[in-house]
Scaffold this active site. Structure first.
Site, PDB file in Angstrom:
ATOM      1  CD  GLU A 265      -3.018  -1.062   0.172  1.00 15.02           C
ATOM      2  OE1 GLU A 265      -3.046  -0.099  -0.611  1.00 15.02           O
ATOM      3  OE2 GLU A 265      -3.840  -2.011   0.111  1.00 15.02           O
TER       4      GLU A 265
ATOM      5  NE  ARG B 101      -3.677   2.768  -0.852  1.00 13.19           N
ATOM      6  CZ  ARG B 101      -4.947   2.681  -0.509  1.00 13.19           C
ATOM      7  NH1 ARG B 101      -5.612   3.741  -0.131  1.00 13.19           N
ATOM      8  NH2 ARG B 101      -5.585   1.522  -0.503  1.00 13.19           N
TER       9      ARG B 101
ATOM     10  CG  ASP C  10      -6.210  -7.119  -7.689  1.00 15.12           C
ATOM     11  OD1 ASP C  10      -5.187  -7.448  -7.052  1.00 15.12           O
ATOM     12  OD2 ASP C  10      -6.981  -6.224  -7.301  1.00 15.12           O
TER      13      ASP C  10
ATOM     14  CD  GLU D 260     -10.647  -1.401  -8.793  1.00 15.70           C
ATOM     15  OE1 GLU D 260     -11.800  -1.007  -8.469  1.00 15.70           O
ATOM     16  OE2 GLU D 260      -9.679  -1.354  -8.005  1.00 15.70           O
TER      17      GLU D 260
HETATM   18  C1  DMJ Z   1      -6.231   0.603  -5.018  1.00 18.39           C
HETATM   19  O1  DMJ Z   1      -5.432   0.772  -3.922  1.00 18.39           O
HETATM   20  C2  DMJ Z   1      -5.491  -0.036  -6.159  1.00 18.39           C
HETATM   21  O2  DMJ Z   1      -6.166   0.193  -7.350  1.00 18.39           O
HETATM   22  C3  DMJ Z   1      -5.290  -1.519  -5.961  1.00 18.39           C
HETATM   23  O3  DMJ Z   1      -4.715  -2.123  -7.092  1.00 18.39           O
HETATM   24  C4  DMJ Z   1      -6.611  -2.182  -5.699  1.00 18.39           C
HETATM   25  N1  DMJ Z   1      -7.335  -1.549  -4.629  1.00 18.39           N
HETATM   26  C5  DMJ Z   1      -7.488  -0.125  -4.644  1.00 18.39           C
HETATM   27  C6  DMJ Z   1      -8.651   0.390  -5.458  1.00 18.39           C
HETATM   28  O4  DMJ Z   1      -9.725  -0.403  -5.553  1.00 18.39           O
END
Ligand code: DMJ
Length: 498
Positions: free
Chosen positions: A132, A136, A265, A401
């Site tokens: 994270e 970010r 994912d 998404e």
């Molecule tokens: C974000 O932090 C990123 O896109 C991550 O890949 C998946 N989760 C969240 C958004 O849904």
């Protein structure tokens, strides 16, 4: 109100100064024209909506809440007008920096820059999640540096990047999930020695970029080693990976569930994006990506009834489960990006089919917003609905998404329907998640437009990703962050390519 009619009115064409041959000559004896009628044909009403400006307004509203009640903290709690702390790194502010730059919000950007300069310190005794904070914070700082050439952001990126490196000191070289950035120590979560596969395979774009910018190879060496290990690992199913990996043994663990949703994912997303980032020269990345898509087609792809929506389900111990996380809606965009970069045309066909499905996950809900998880009806057993939502899955976290994929699909096809779908989503966010005093909130129930149940939380990715992708979707400037020059990390932060 964001919708403006032509201020001169639809009847303008009646009021020309020169007399038309069909109208009587001006004369005092002629009765005045009747008042403008509203029963004109729809074509005569010119609806002018500045969609990019509507996104700016949404951003300003979100920012108003953050600034008023959560300034310098991780997340806004817009209903209770306070904040929540996760890592204590001003997560929303850092995640939103490049969005402000791209949207042209100069004042807001400059204030936020001031906070980064004076108050953002990584010298803190705090545990942060490697994934994270990489996507970010490190991603946000790197992209802001890329866009602005302001050294401050590179210095901060080097600082946080270096402090995250202890995560890779594990017996297997598969990183731990948590790092204490003050003490320089790292560890797995308390309950397991596993990391999740997406988390260890979706930090590569950022660390590779950090090496490129600094000329110091230590960052890319650490993440490339993870990619190499996972590439050679047994336990995949036709290119599909399990959800967990053990940091001691370096092997997959808890095998048996295969999904493109939570926990795996962005593994798939980063195979393609690293290949693009590296100038399309690293063949094993492309091989793994193409192999995984074969796995998706063989094991996870189905059509629902009655409307034959193509969806990506899950495989759980060899049983197909027709469940699709909203997170999977990154896939149409990734497929389209691959097709744009020369991968087979059927990737684009599949992208368009899946895009339709993600769109349906919004429009079939009473709020116009997607649930976190959808279950699809498998034919022939059908009760007339393609999509079902279970009670615990009815929430919406303001996730990006679908609008992310809409952006890619629109860029590559120019089909305005994708912009329209995104516009509807923005309207639904405004209608059901906007908090009057500032900010937007996650909601509990996308099926209840009367009481969607505000959750009192604005995730940083709403500003970092959702609003940025909406803005880019509505912009017709295809050179704005050209997809031939930039690659977006999984948190929507644009990074350079070779
Ligand atoms: C974000 O932090 C990123 O896109 C991550 O890949 C998946 N989760 C969240 C958004 O849904």
């Amino acid at each position: 109100m964001l919708l403006w009619m032509n201020p001169r009115g639809p009847w303008l064409f009646h009021s020309s100064g020169s007399s038309s041959p069909l109208s009587p000559p001006p004369s005092l004896s002629v009765p005045p024209l009747p008042p403008p009628s509203l029963s004109v044909s729809p074509a005569a009403v010119q609806e002018v909506v500045d969609r990019p400006e509507a996104v700016r307004q949404a951003f300003r509203h979100a920012w108003l809440g953050y600034k008023s009640y959560a300034w310098g903290h991780d997340e806004l709690k817009p209903v209770s007008k306070t904040f929540a702390e996760w890592f204590g790194l001003g997560l929303t502010l850092v995640d939103a920096l490049d969005t402000m730059w791209i949207l042209g919000l100069k004042e807001e950007f400059s204030e936020a820059r001031g906070w980064v300069e004076k108050d953002l310190s990584f010298s803190r005794n705090v545990d942060v999640n490697l994934f994270e904070s990489t996507i970010r914070v490190l991603g946000g700082l790197l992209s802001t540096y890329h866009l602005t050439s302001d050294q401050l952001f590179l210095e901060k990126a080097i600082d946080i990047g270096s402090r995250l490196m202890p995560a890779f000191n594990t017996p297997s070289k598969i990183p731990y999930s948590d790092v204490n950035i003050g003490k320089g120590t790292a560890h797995p979560p308390r309950w397991t020695t596993d990391s999740t596969v997406a988390e260890v395979t979706s930090i590569q774009l950022e660390f590779r970029e950090l090496s490129r910018l600094t000329g110091d190879p230590q960052y890319q060496n650490a993440v490339n080693e993870v990619t190499r290990l996972v590439h050679n690992l047994a336990g995949k199913k036709d290119g599909l990976v399990p959800m967990f990996i053990n940091t001691n043994t370096g092997h997959f663990s808890h095998k048996g569930v295969f999904t493109l949703g939570a926990r795996t994912d962005s593994y798939y997303e980063y195979l393609l994006k690293q290949w693009i980032q590296g100038g399309k020269t690293e063949d094993s990345l492309l091989e793994d990506y193409l192999h995984a898509l074969e796995g998706v087609r063989s094991h996870l792809l189905r059509q629902s009834g009655p409307s034959q929506l193509t969806f990506v389900g899950e495989l759980s111990h060899n049983r197909f489960n027709p469940k699709m996380d909203h997170l999977v809606c990154f896939l149409p965009g990734t497929l389209a990006l691959g097709a744009h970069h020369g991968l087979p045309g059927d990737h684009m066909d599949l992208a368009q089919q899946l895009m339709e499905t993600c769109h349906q996950m919004y429009v079939q809900m009473e709020t116009g917003l997607s649930p976190e998880i959808a279950h699809f009806n498998l034919p022939p057993a059908t009760d007339g609905r393609d999509i079902h939502v279970k009670t615990p899955d009815r929430h919406n976290l303001l996730r990006p998404e679908t609008v992310e994929s809409l952006f890619y699909l629109y860029r590559f096809t120019k089909d305005p329907k994708y912009q329209d779908w995104g516009w509807d989503i923005l309207q639904s966010f405004n209608k059901h998640t906007k908090v009057a005093t500032g900010g937007y909130t996650s909601i509990n129930n996308v099926r209840d437009p009367v009481n969607p149940g505000p959750r009192d939380k604005m995730e940083s990715f709403f500003l970092g990703e959702t609003l940025k992708y909406l803005y880019l979707l509505f912009s017709n400037d295809t050179e704005l962050l050209s997809l031939d020059k930039f690659v977006f990390n999984t948190e929507a932060h644009p990074l350079g390519t070779t």
